[in-house]
Design a protein around this motif. Sequence first.
Motif, PDB file in Angstrom:
ATOM      1  N   LEU A  84       0.845  -1.188   0.000  1.00  0.00           N
ATOM      2  CA  LEU A  84       0.000   0.000   0.000  1.00  0.00           C
ATOM      3  C   LEU A  84       0.880   1.238   0.000  1.00  0.00           C
ATOM      4  CD1 LEU A  84      -2.572  -1.158   2.665  1.00  0.00           C
ATOM      5  CD2 LEU A  84      -2.961  -0.946   0.225  1.00  0.00           C
TER       6      LEU A  84
ATOM      7  N   GLU B  38      -8.563   0.322   2.284  1.00  0.00           N
ATOM      8  CA  GLU B  38      -7.856  -0.401   1.219  1.00  0.00           C
ATOM      9  C   GLU B  38      -7.167  -1.642   1.783  1.00  0.00           C
ATOM     10  OE1 GLU B  38      -6.263  -1.275  -2.582  1.00  0.00           O
ATOM     11  OE2 GLU B  38      -7.953  -0.079  -1.938  1.00  0.00           O
TER      12      GLU B  38
ATOM     13  N   ARG C 184      -8.018  -5.527   0.662  1.00  0.00           N
ATOM     14  CA  ARG C 184      -7.004  -6.461   0.166  1.00  0.00           C
ATOM     15  C   ARG C 184      -6.913  -7.705   1.033  1.00  0.00           C
ATOM     16  NH1 ARG C 184      -1.864  -3.347  -2.410  1.00  0.00           N
ATOM     17  NH2 ARG C 184      -3.035  -1.990  -3.790  1.00  0.00           N
TER      18      ARG C 184
END
Length: 107
Positions: free
Chosen positions: A68, A84, A88
Amino acid sequence: MSKTVFGESPYEVLGLEIDASDASVRAAYQQAMRSARRDRDLRDRISRAYNALRRPAGRHEADLLTSLPARLRPDEGAAILLAEARRRMAEVSPLIPDAGSLGLRPG
């Protein structure tokens, strides 16, 4: 350059952002191969990165394994980064075996 579980990120090898188009991937590959004319190891890394990104399944895997972003723009908050990361992990968690199936004992 950040490393993935399996080595360098294919995006970073080719100098691309994660949302790069197929045409951008192809152009970056061609430019990188021209610049690495005599370096066989670099050409191998570039070829592996291109092969990973030219297939949809390979691109999805590279997206999941690419770290990230370390720093967000000031107008973006930590909540975006956390969302995020959770997205994931939800995609990857079915692929991670539990400790019992590997013969490991908790503790």
